[in-house]
Structure formats: C-alpha cells, structure tokens
Design a protein around this motif. Structure first.
Motif, PDB file in Angstrom:
ATOM      1  N   UNK A   1       0.848  -1.198   0.000  1.00 14.61           N
ATOM      2  CA  UNK A   1       0.000   0.000   0.000  1.00 14.61           C
ATOM      3  C   UNK A   1       0.881   1.245   0.000  1.00 14.61           C
ATOM      4  N   UNK A   2       0.302   2.349  -0.413  1.00 15.20           N
ATOM      5  CA  UNK A   2       1.002   3.634  -0.404  1.00 15.20           C
ATOM      6  C   UNK A   2       0.161   4.654   0.359  1.00 15.20           C
ATOM      7  N   UNK A   3       0.837   5.400   1.254  1.00 20.52           N
ATOM      8  CA  UNK A   3       0.192   6.446   2.039  1.00 20.52           C
ATOM      9  C   UNK A   3       1.087   7.680   1.931  1.00 20.52           C
ATOM     10  N   UNK A   4       0.930   8.471   0.867  1.00 17.26           N
ATOM     11  CA  UNK A   4       1.876   9.560   0.575  1.00 17.26           C
ATOM     12  C   UNK A   4       2.047  10.573   1.705  1.00 17.26           C
ATOM     13  N   UNK A   5       0.985  10.872   2.431  1.00 11.57           N
ATOM     14  CA  UNK A   5       1.067  11.910   3.467  1.00 11.57           C
ATOM     15  C   UNK A   5       1.925  11.508   4.655  1.00 11.57           C
ATOM     16  N   UNK A   6       2.304  10.239   4.739  1.00 10.99           N
ATOM     17  CA  UNK A   6       3.162   9.807   5.849  1.00 10.99           C
ATOM     18  C   UNK A   6       4.495  10.555   5.868  1.00 10.99           C
ATOM     19  N   UNK A   7       4.917  11.065   4.725  1.00 12.98           N
ATOM     20  CA  UNK A   7       6.195  11.778   4.682  1.00 12.98           C
ATOM     21  C   UNK A   7       6.167  13.041   5.553  1.00 12.98           C
ATOM     22  N   UNK A   8       4.980  13.506   5.913  1.00  9.21           N
ATOM     23  CA  UNK A   8       4.840  14.698   6.750  1.00  9.21           C
ATOM     24  C   UNK A   8       4.574  14.362   8.216  1.00  9.21           C
ATOM     25  N   UNK A   9       4.672  13.078   8.579  1.00 11.10           N
ATOM     26  CA  UNK A   9       4.312  12.635   9.926  1.00 11.10           C
ATOM     27  C   UNK A   9       5.086  13.371  11.005  1.00 11.10           C
ATOM     28  N   UNK A  10       6.393  13.372  10.906  1.00  8.35           N
ATOM     29  CA  UNK A  10       7.216  13.916  11.992  1.00  8.35           C
ATOM     30  C   UNK A  10       6.909  15.394  12.223  1.00  8.35           C
ATOM     31  N   UNK A  11       6.798  16.158  11.137  1.00 10.52           N
ATOM     32  CA  UNK A  11       6.508  17.587  11.284  1.00 10.52           C
ATOM     33  C   UNK A  11       5.121  17.808  11.895  1.00 10.52           C
ATOM     34  N   UNK A  12       4.111  17.113  11.383  1.00  9.34           N
ATOM     35  CA  UNK A  12       2.746  17.317  11.863  1.00  9.34           C
ATOM     36  C   UNK A  12       2.600  16.908  13.318  1.00  9.34           C
ATOM     37  N   UNK A  13       3.243  15.800  13.684  1.00 13.14           N
ATOM     38  CA  UNK A  13       3.146  15.347  15.071  1.00 13.14           C
ATOM     39  C   UNK A  13       3.874  16.304  16.006  1.00 13.14           C
ATOM     40  N   UNK A  14       5.025  16.789  15.567  1.00 11.65           N
ATOM     41  CA  UNK A  14       5.813  17.692  16.400  1.00 11.65           C
ATOM     42  C   UNK A  14       5.088  19.024  16.600  1.00 11.65           C
ATOM     43  N   UNK A  15       4.501  19.572  15.552  1.00 11.81           N
ATOM     44  CA  UNK A  15       3.752  20.830  15.678  1.00 11.81           C
ATOM     45  C   UNK A  15       2.573  20.660  16.635  1.00 11.81           C
ATOM     46  N   UNK A  16       1.883  19.531  16.518  1.00 11.72           N
ATOM     47  CA  UNK A  16       0.687  19.313  17.324  1.00 11.72           C
ATOM     48  C   UNK A  16       1.028  19.097  18.786  1.00 11.72           C
ATOM     49  N   UNK A  17       1.958  18.196  19.054  1.00 15.15           N
ATOM     50  CA  UNK A  17       2.245  17.842  20.442  1.00 15.15           C
ATOM     51  C   UNK A  17       2.922  18.984  21.186  1.00 15.15           C
TER      52      UNK A  17
ATOM     53  N   UNK B   1      -5.698  14.921   5.896  1.00  9.29           N
ATOM     54  CA  UNK B   1      -5.317  14.200   4.680  1.00  9.29           C
ATOM     55  C   UNK B   1      -4.840  12.786   5.018  1.00  9.29           C
ATOM     56  N   UNK B   2      -4.075  12.653   6.095  1.00  6.07           N
ATOM     57  CA  UNK B   2      -3.612  11.335   6.514  1.00  6.07           C
ATOM     58  C   UNK B   2      -4.789  10.425   6.835  1.00  6.07           C
ATOM     59  N   UNK B   3      -5.772  10.952   7.559  1.00  6.09           N
ATOM     60  CA  UNK B   3      -6.942  10.143   7.916  1.00  6.09           C
ATOM     61  C   UNK B   3      -7.668   9.662   6.667  1.00  6.09           C
ATOM     62  N   UNK B   4      -7.788  10.550   5.695  1.00  2.90           N
ATOM     63  CA  UNK B   4      -8.447  10.177   4.442  1.00  2.90           C
ATOM     64  C   UNK B   4      -7.683   9.054   3.746  1.00  2.90           C
ATOM     65  N   UNK B   5      -6.365   9.174   3.681  1.00  2.00           N
ATOM     66  CA  UNK B   5      -5.555   8.161   3.004  1.00  2.00           C
ATOM     67  C   UNK B   5      -5.564   6.831   3.760  1.00  2.00           C
ATOM     68  N   UNK B   6      -5.498   6.893   5.094  1.00  2.99           N
ATOM     69  CA  UNK B   6      -5.578   5.661   5.882  1.00  2.99           C
ATOM     70  C   UNK B   6      -6.934   4.991   5.692  1.00  2.99           C
TER      71      UNK B   6
END
Length: 469
Positions: free
Chosen positions: A299-315, A362-367
């Motif tokens: 499977x491919x989940x393109x938005x995963x490449x932004x995981x670290x940034x999105x998680x860091x900004x949120x937390x 976007x991640x939720x949509x792709x997942x």
C-alpha cells in the motif's frame, strides 16, 4: 507457590480466584513480594500501596466467600502509570511540580477498575508529564528495562512496561501520545494496545496533548489485553472526545484465525531505515502470518512523509498550552529535556498548528482508503531495540542518529490518525525483544487483537525471558 502466582496472567488467575482455589490475598502478597525484591533495581514504582493493597485483597476475598464476584478483574492486583487520578492518593504525573498532589476523584478508568474488583498495588514510574520516550525521570530516578537493566524501558509508560515484564504487577494501564504504550511494550517484550481515539475515556488522566492522547492496556498476553479493553471501552459524557460507537465483544472467539484477512505493507515509510535484524525478524513474522492464511498487499500512504513535522507541531503546541502557567512560574522545577520541549511550543504559530491539522485530515483520508482494501497494517514498532540509559545518539545503519528523533517514527502516525495500534513481541535481537506493530481501521480493535493472537501463538520469543523475571 506465591512467587509463581505473580508470574500468572489475568486469564489464568481469574477462574482460580472465582472458584476459591486461590485468594486475592495470596496473589497480592505474591506481587508485593516481587515488588519488594525487584523495585530497588528496576525502579518501576514511584509509590507502593502495600498495606492498602493487602486490606483491599482481604475485602475482595470476603466478597467472594459471600458469593459476590464481579468478573475477571475481581481480586487481581494491578499497578497503574502515575498519571491517573485516584481519589485520596498522591498522583505526581512523574513531576516535581505535582509531587504533593492528592487526587480528590477517580479517573474513569480507575473508577471502572474499582467497580470490577481490581486491587491497586501502586503508582508506576513514567517520563515527566508523559513527555519523553526513556522514563529516565529526573525526579524519581531512571526506570530500567528488565531484559537489561542498563537499558531504557521506553517511555513515557516505561514503569508500566517494566513492571509487567518483571512480574511486579499482573497488568497495567499506560498512555500513548506518540507511542508511549507501544514503544515500552516493544522494548520490554509485552503486549501494549493504543485503542481508537475516543474508545477509552480520558477523564481524570492528566493531558500531554489532548488531540493525540490515548489510554490503553499493557499486559503479558493478548487475552489479558482484550479483558481489560472490554472493561474500559465505552462512552463517557465526562470526556468530550469520548465516542459512543458500539463496543465490540473483544474476548470471545479470540482464536488467532486470520484466514483470508489482508495485511497491508507500507514499504516507503514503515520499513524505511530499520535495523537489518529487526527488519528480518518482523518480515519473518509476517511470512508466518501469510502461512496461516493471511494475504499480503503493498500500500502507499503519501502523506506519511509529513508525519514527523505534523506530530511535532501538534504535540509541542498543545503541551505548551497545558503547561503554560507553570512554565512562567516554576520553569526550574521541570527536567531540562521536558522544559525545553514545552517551551518550543511557544514558538509555533497558529499557521503551523493549523497546517499540521490539515495534514492530519489528509492522513486520515488516506488511511481510510487503505483500510477499504486491507484489514491491518503491519510494521516494526521501533526501528531498533532498547538503547542504553542516557544514550542520546547511536550508530544506526552506518551513521550517527539522535535516538529521540528516530525511536518513535513508526508509532506516531497512529496517534495523528487515531487508529487502534498494538505492539506484540515477535522475536529477539541480541538478547532484547523486538516488537511488531499491528494497526487497524477505526474501532477495529477486535481484528487487531485477532492478528496479535496469531502472532502470540507462533511463540516467536521461544520462551526467552527477561534477566529480571
């Protein structure tokens, strides 16, 4: 006999307690003996409730003798991460600032466990305010990994994982904001489940980042995880994030039958830059699941490449808001690593935070699209085994990396999208356990547990035990 009782599971102990073959007093005594013997080394407990636990055990025994039995948690001694409000008990959240805090009410999960007849033996060590992945606590001392006491037990729920692995509790609860249940479970060789966001009430649990926080079981077996989830799942009006989605029956037909189910593999993210031996162990486990009748799909989940940034900004933004006043009034009372992390949150703009939430959407949509084709996603839980206490950098695949930045790479997406995700032991690398992460669709905990049971039944640890067992 008493020592072996502490080594048992909820599933094993519950029927013996129900039929009066053993008593809650015997089990609680056995657990407290393990705590007395091992805690000076492992440092899993911040507070030990010895006399209160024995008094509670005698009360639970008396109830059973009168024919009152509340279910599989009745008379089972548990210790919880020191982050849940427990009425009239000190709850520190692993901090100095709240070192004298006495709770005046019970968290919902504590309330449910009390109603089920559980006994509490103490409060467990954690990374301060749940903000870290080592449980190298500046105020209460470093918690140590039972497999190798020179190594971390993971974080932030390190005390919970270490206590379960060393038989210093029958089971525990942890919290998970970026992998704080699954990471410790992986490196301590136990089962740890982060349920779907909203599946378990967070009322009475001190927050780290409210849109990422989850509560879940940490246990010796998959069945014990199912037993605890069955009790804890459900709607709670006191938690604004709580879901009224119907609760499944997690404990029935937990056979490990995965015939015809589909495993999704995301090579680009979840198998990127993994320790070669860890990757081999996890891929071998996947091959064995395929032999049991599961199918494999890339499977491919393109938005995963932004995981670290999105998680860091949120937390960092959300945690800075939680601790804003104490950062102004008592900055010196935070551990340096924790304080610096919270202070970074003040540098994040509203634009950064909102863009991170757009990425999450976007991640939720792709997942969701992926889970229309597969039943679970499987990956390593951690890219490498437990590191040495105090080790900030390590050599990994021929280069030096920062441990903190890399250790939770594979667990963070589960928090951003709020999907159920579990770590289960799937092998040993240089004497240390390796965890397999199994992630499912929203509220598909039953499917995740079914795959975990299949892995457990393969006995991939081959009876390996921690040094402190």
């Amino acid at each position: 006999m008493t020592e072996t009782l502490a080594h048992q599971t909820i599933e094993q102990l519950a029927p013996l307690i129900k039929t009066k073959e053993i008593s809650p007093v015997e089990v609680t005594t056995a657990v407290l003996q393990e705590v007395e013997k091992k805690n000076p080394l492992i440092n899993a407990y911040i507070d030990i409730y010895k006399e209160e636990a024995l008094d509670a055990a005698r009360l639970k025994e008396a109830e059973i003798m009168k024919g009152i039995y509340h279910g599989p948690l009745h008379g089972i001694p548990l210790a919880l991460k020191d982050i849940f409000h427990m009425k009239n008990k000190r709850v520190t959240f692993g901090s100095k600032i709240h070192g004298d805090h006495i709770a005046n009410y019970d968290a919902t999960v504590v309330e449910k466990l009390k109603q089920a007849g559980a006994i509490f033996t103490g409060a467990l060590n954690m990374h301060e305010y749940a903000s870290g992945n080592t449980t190298n606590n500046a105020h209460y001392g470093a918690c140590r990994n039972p497999w190798d006491p020179e190594r971390i037990p993971g974080g932030s729920s390190g005390g919970s994982a270490a206590a379960v692995a060393a038989n210093m509790t029958i089971a525990s609860l942890g919290t998970d904001t970026g992998g704080s249940i699954r990471g410790p479970a992986s490196v301590c060789g136990i089962v740890g489940l982060k349920p779907t966001y909203g599946r378990v009430s967070k009322h009475g649990c001190f927050p780290l980042a409210w849109s990422l926080d989850h509560i879940g079981p940490m246990t010796k077996t998959v069945t014990d995880t199912a037993i605890l989830l069955q009790l804890l799942a459900g709607y709670d009006s006191r938690d604004s994030a709580s879901s009224n989605y119907p609760v499944d029956d997690y404990t029935s037909n937990l056979t490990g039958d995965i015939q015809g189910l589909v495993i999704g593999i995301s090579e680009e993210y979840f198998f990127d830059d993994v320790d070669p031996e860890v990757e081999k162990i996890v891929r071998t486990g996947i091959q064995k699941l395929e032999q049991l009748g599961a199918k494999i799909e890339q499977v491919k989940i393109p938005s995963l490449e932004n995981t670290i940034w999105a998680q860091r900004m949120t937390i960092t933004a959300e945690s800075a808001a939680v601790h804003h006043q104490h950062l102004i009034e008592r900055p010196a009372d935070f551990a340096e690593d924790v304080r610096q992390g919270f202070e970074l949150g003040h540098l994040i703009s509203a634009v950064d935070y909102l863009q991170a939430q757009q990425i999450r959407a976007q991640m939720k949509k792709e997942f969701n699209n992926v889970f229309e084709k597969v039943d679970v996603l499987i990956s390593p839980t951690h890219p490498f085994p437990a590191t040495v206490i105090g080790q900030d950098k390590k050599m990994h695949n021929g280069r030096e990396i920062k441990v903190y930045d890399n250790v939770s790479r594979f667990s963070r997406p589960g928090n951003l999208v709020g999907l159920p995700s579990l770590s289960i032991p799937c092998g040993i690398h240089e004497g240390l356990p390796v965890g397999m992460q199994i992630t499912g669709a929203a509220f598909a905990e039953k499917t995740v547990l079914q795959f975990a049971k299949a892995v457990e039944d393969l006995n991939l640890l081959q009876e390996a035990k921690p040094k402190v067992y």
